[in-house]
Design an enzyme around this catalytic site. Structure first.
Site, PDB file in Angstrom:
ATOM      1  N   ASN A 113       1.162  -1.168   0.261  1.00 53.13           N
ATOM      2  CA  ASN A 113       0.167   0.011  -0.432  1.00 53.13           C
ATOM      3  C   ASN A 113       0.937   1.600  -0.289  1.00 53.13           C
ATOM      4  O   ASN A 113       0.531   2.719  -0.441  1.00 53.13           O
ATOM      5  CB  ASN A 113      -1.022  -0.105   1.378  1.00 53.13           C
TER       6      ASN A 113
ATOM      7  N   CYS B  70      -3.738   1.173   6.776  1.00 62.27           N
ATOM      8  CA  CYS B  70      -3.648   0.454   8.209  1.00 62.27           C
ATOM      9  C   CYS B  70      -4.239   1.177   9.754  1.00 62.27           C
ATOM     10  O   CYS B  70      -4.382   0.713  10.432  1.00 62.27           O
ATOM     11  CB  CYS B  70      -1.685  -0.598   8.851  1.00 62.27           C
TER      12      CYS B  70
ATOM     13  N   GLU C 258       4.763  -4.367  12.471  1.00 58.55           N
ATOM     14  CA  GLU C 258       3.523  -3.914  12.042  1.00 58.55           C
ATOM     15  C   GLU C 258       2.145  -4.644  11.149  1.00 58.55           C
ATOM     16  O   GLU C 258       2.447  -5.002  10.337  1.00 58.55           O
ATOM     17  CB  GLU C 258       3.820  -2.699  10.737  1.00 58.55           C
TER      18      GLU C 258
HETATM   19  P1  NAP Z   1       0.564  -9.103   2.948  1.00 59.89           P
HETATM   20  O1  NAP Z   1      -0.569  -9.618   1.770  1.00 59.89           O
HETATM   21  O2  NAP Z   1       0.341 -10.163   4.193  1.00 59.89           O
HETATM   22  O3  NAP Z   1       1.942  -9.237   2.556  1.00 59.89           O
HETATM   23  C1  NAP Z   1       3.045  -8.188   2.969  1.00 59.89           C
HETATM   24  C2  NAP Z   1       4.143  -8.834   2.826  1.00 59.89           C
HETATM   25  O4  NAP Z   1       4.912  -9.843   3.166  1.00 59.89           O
HETATM   26  C3  NAP Z   1       4.716  -8.972   0.652  1.00 59.89           C
HETATM   27  O5  NAP Z   1       5.615  -8.555   0.507  1.00 59.89           O
HETATM   28  C4  NAP Z   1       4.333 -10.979   0.570  1.00 59.89           C
HETATM   29  O6  NAP Z   1       4.754 -11.373  -0.626  1.00 59.89           O
HETATM   30  C5  NAP Z   1       5.093 -10.587   1.883  1.00 59.89           C
HETATM   31  N1  NAP Z   1       4.563 -12.377   2.290  1.00 59.89           N
HETATM   32  C6  NAP Z   1       3.806 -13.596   1.667  1.00 59.89           C
HETATM   33  N2  NAP Z   1       3.769 -14.310   2.470  1.00 59.89           N
HETATM   34  C7  NAP Z   1       4.925 -14.467   3.073  1.00 59.89           C
HETATM   35  C8  NAP Z   1       5.492 -15.365   4.360  1.00 59.89           C
HETATM   36  N3  NAP Z   1       4.753 -16.961   4.054  1.00 59.89           N
HETATM   37  N4  NAP Z   1       6.519 -15.026   4.598  1.00 59.89           N
HETATM   38  C9  NAP Z   1       7.514 -13.498   4.380  1.00 59.89           C
HETATM   39  N5  NAP Z   1       6.236 -12.789   3.736  1.00 59.89           N
HETATM   40  C10 NAP Z   1       5.035 -13.255   2.731  1.00 59.89           C
HETATM   41  O7  NAP Z   1      -0.096  -7.639   3.120  1.00 59.89           O
HETATM   42  P2  NAP Z   1      -0.107  -6.983   2.296  1.00 59.89           P
HETATM   43  O8  NAP Z   1      -2.127  -6.946   1.985  1.00 59.89           O
HETATM   44  O9  NAP Z   1       1.554  -6.669   1.037  1.00 59.89           O
HETATM   45  O10 NAP Z   1      -0.483  -5.451   2.651  1.00 59.89           O
HETATM   46  C11 NAP Z   1      -1.547  -4.325   3.489  1.00 59.89           C
HETATM   47  C12 NAP Z   1      -1.603  -5.507   4.813  1.00 59.89           C
HETATM   48  O11 NAP Z   1      -0.693  -4.692   5.436  1.00 59.89           O
HETATM   49  C13 NAP Z   1      -3.111  -4.601   5.739  1.00 59.89           C
HETATM   50  O12 NAP Z   1      -3.038  -5.981   6.493  1.00 59.89           O
HETATM   51  C14 NAP Z   1      -2.820  -3.682   6.705  1.00 59.89           C
HETATM   52  O13 NAP Z   1      -3.091  -3.211   7.625  1.00 59.89           O
HETATM   53  C15 NAP Z   1      -1.029  -3.980   6.356  1.00 59.89           C
HETATM   54  N6  NAP Z   1       0.062  -2.854   7.194  1.00 59.89           N
HETATM   55  C16 NAP Z   1      -0.019  -2.841   8.396  1.00 59.89           C
HETATM   56  C17 NAP Z   1       0.566  -1.753   8.291  1.00 59.89           C
HETATM   57  C18 NAP Z   1       1.037  -0.391   9.665  1.00 59.89           C
HETATM   58  O14 NAP Z   1       1.553  -0.032  10.513  1.00 59.89           O
HETATM   59  N7  NAP Z   1       1.234  -1.667  11.062  1.00 59.89           N
HETATM   60  C19 NAP Z   1       1.348  -0.730   7.136  1.00 59.89           C
HETATM   61  C20 NAP Z   1       0.893  -1.129   6.357  1.00 59.89           C
HETATM   62  C21 NAP Z   1       0.086  -1.899   5.924  1.00 59.89           C
HETATM   63  P3  NAP Z   1       3.776 -11.112  -1.651  1.00 59.89           P
HETATM   64  O15 NAP Z   1       3.173  -9.824  -1.900  1.00 59.89           O
HETATM   65  O16 NAP Z   1       4.464 -11.489  -3.091  1.00 59.89           O
HETATM   66  O17 NAP Z   1       2.742 -12.346  -1.295  1.00 59.89           O
END
Ligand code: NAP
Length: 512
Positions: free
Chosen positions: A178, A308, A274
């Protein structure tokens, strides 16, 4: 000569080392390992635009061999980053900031094409990254450590201690789609600044902006191997990276589900997670309703709700609920949905069709359970309209699950006590806010909510991370921010000096 298409059409020759042009004019980006731009034997994966589905880039589909190569660099030659004097590391970042500003428009357009965010928001993201680079001097003040006189405790009289901050070593940085430039840089900059070497993996939906940032850091002078960027599926590469014994610390931003998985597979390592959020806005009857409505809508619709810290639920006291809902709807109608590259567009598409369908199913579930749809609710491909649901029952999925889309749930409560009870329910605890003009209510709500950050009379925003941010409950562990990330990425090493040989050891005079 092939016509440059997709992201390549916006990039100047500065970025030439990062990619080669395919026969169709689409750029094929390489990975950054050991200071070189390299191809993988795993072929490529496609990056498409959520606006129209067109292919905007290809990136390497990294393999476990690539992970191994990156691990050798990051745990070998790349560790030399810690030997560079800190002032020189800062100067590298100041140079990177100048380069980022010079190439701002190119990177902003890449962000729009790969992620569908609006051009205004994309420019803001590059600016925030440049600010983060500028604030490295401020951040570096956290690396000093402390002097501890020993004579305040019986068994350390005659000694003194120095607690010095040292880098963790090798940091694995995994970032979400994002804010692909800002969040990745918010990990990479403090990690390198504090002397760690880094292996980073961006989200597969939006991998290009981090590769462009790596090119900026390369030109600014970071040593070979200190930053390595791998692209490819998280499920395959991510597990191999975080569980590698050469990695000392994992900083992960993403969904709670993947975060829990990463937490479980990484083994005994320092971690900074996070994760997901469910932002709640509590509006009390003495609030400035015009301000509350404007801020709530901005907090809900910015980046199409894919934040988030987005406001997902409003809990409003019954006396002012009707007025607030009318003002929210008026404000939402002012937001224009459209091509994110147009400067007049306020909101673009969601990241992919699956994400938009998920939001649609959350809305349908709420309506089936009795909620009233008072605005929006329609999906067109990856686009989802600004949507408002009222009278939403507490067992609707959208009350408890992360929405990550432009949907606002409004629930009327009889008083602040009921609002605080409902606010406790979601498993998340990231950000929330309260709108009121009563000091005691502000304080009571701020102290009662089990979240990492409470904002008073505004929507929550992490911005450049000047204030620390991070989650409670299933929203994560640790704090990110200027200086605070440094705390996470370093550890204290205690060095105790006996002063007695120098004749400086104090002696006890009190025998009690
Ligand atoms: P996501 O699907 O959890 O993916 C995040 C990252 O993890 C991507 O680079 C993904 O790679 C990687 N990943 C996937 N499977 C993995 C594994 N088994 N081991 C290690 N890494 C792995 O999240 P998203 O859809 O990109 O982002 C949205 C989420 O992020 C929301 O839930 C949001 O709330 C959260 N977020 C939190 C914050 C905060 O500060 N708390 C800030 C921003 C976003 P791939 O894309 O290649 O699968």
């Amino acid at each position: 000569m092939v016509e440059r298409k997709g992201i390549a059409q916006y990039l100047s020759s500065f970025f030439d080392p990062c990619f080669e042009l395919g026969d169709d004019g689409i750029p094929e980006f390489k990975m950054f390992i050991g200071g070189q731009w390299v191809r993988s034997s795993g072929g490529t994966q496609v990056v498409d635009s959520p606006h129209d589905g067109s292919v905007v880039a290809r990136v390497q589909n990294g393999t476990l061999d690539d992970v191994e190569k990156a691990m050798q660099w990051v745990s070998g030659e790349g560790k030399k980053i810690r030997d560079i004097p800190a002032i020189d590391r800062i100067l590298i970042f100041q140079k990177a900031r100048d380069l980022l500003k010079e190439h701002k428009e190119e990177i902003a357009r890449a962000l729009v094409l790969e992620g569908g965010k609006t051009i205004r928001s994309a420019r803001g993201e590059v600016d925030a990254t440049a600010q983060r680079l500028m604030l490295t001097m401020e951040e570096a003040r956290k690396i000093y450590g402390e002097y501890i006189p020993g004579d305040w405790a019986e068994d350390t009289v005659g000694k003194m201690g120095l607690a010095i901050r040292e880098p963790e070593g090798v940091v694995a940085a995994i970032s979400p789609f994002n804010y692909p430039l800002y969040i990745a840089s918010a990990k990479v900059i403090p990690a390198l600044l504090s002397g760690n070497s880094v292996v980073a993996k961006p989200a597969s939906d939006t991998p290009v902006s981090l590769l462009l940032f790596a090119r900026v850091l390369q030109e600014a002078g970071i040593p070979a191997g200190s930053l390595n960027v791998l692209t490819g599926p998280g499920g395959k590469l991510g597990d191999a990276i975080v569980s590698d014994e050469r990695v000392n610390m994992v900083t992960f931003t993403g969904s709670t589900e993947v975060g829990i998985h990463v937490n479980n597979v990484m083994g005994l390592k320092k971690r900074h997670l996070e994760l997901g959020g469910k932002g709640i806005a509590i509006v009390l009857k003495d609030a400035d309703l015009d301000l509350a409505a404007r801020k709530i809508v901005e907090g809900n619709l910015s980046n199409a709700g894919q934040r988030c810290d987005a406001i997902a639920t409003v809990l409003v006291e019954k006396e002012v609920a009707g007025q607030l809902i009318a003002k929210i709807i008026d404000n939402e109608k002012k937001w224009t949905l459209g091509n994110p590259m147009d400067t007049g567009t306020d909101m673009g598409p969601l990241i992919n069709e699956g994400a938009a369908k998920r939001v649609e199913s959350l809305v349908q579930d709420a309506v089936q359970k009795g909620a009233k749809l008072v605005l929006g609710g329609h999906r067109n491909g990856c686009y989802f309209e600004p949507t408002v649901l009222i009278d939403v029952p507490l067992d609707a999925r959208i009350v408890n699950e992360e929405t990550f889309g432009p949907v606002l749930v409004v629930i009327t409560v009889k008083d602040v006590n009921e609002a605080l009870e409902i606010a406790k329910k979601p498993k998340y605890g990231l950000d929330s806010c309260v709108f009121t003009n009563n000091f005691y209510s502000m304080w009571r709500v701020a102290k009662s909510l089990d979240v990492g950050e409470v904002t008073i009379n505004d929507n929550p925003k992490h911005g450049v991370g000047y204030f620390p941010f991070g989650g409670k409950k299933l929203s994560g562990l640790g704090r990110e921010g200027i200086g605070y990330s440094i705390d996470e990425m370093t550890h204290l090493k205690t060095i105790v000096f006996s002063l007695e040989p120098a004749g400086l050891g104090k002696r006890r005079v009190f025998q009690g």
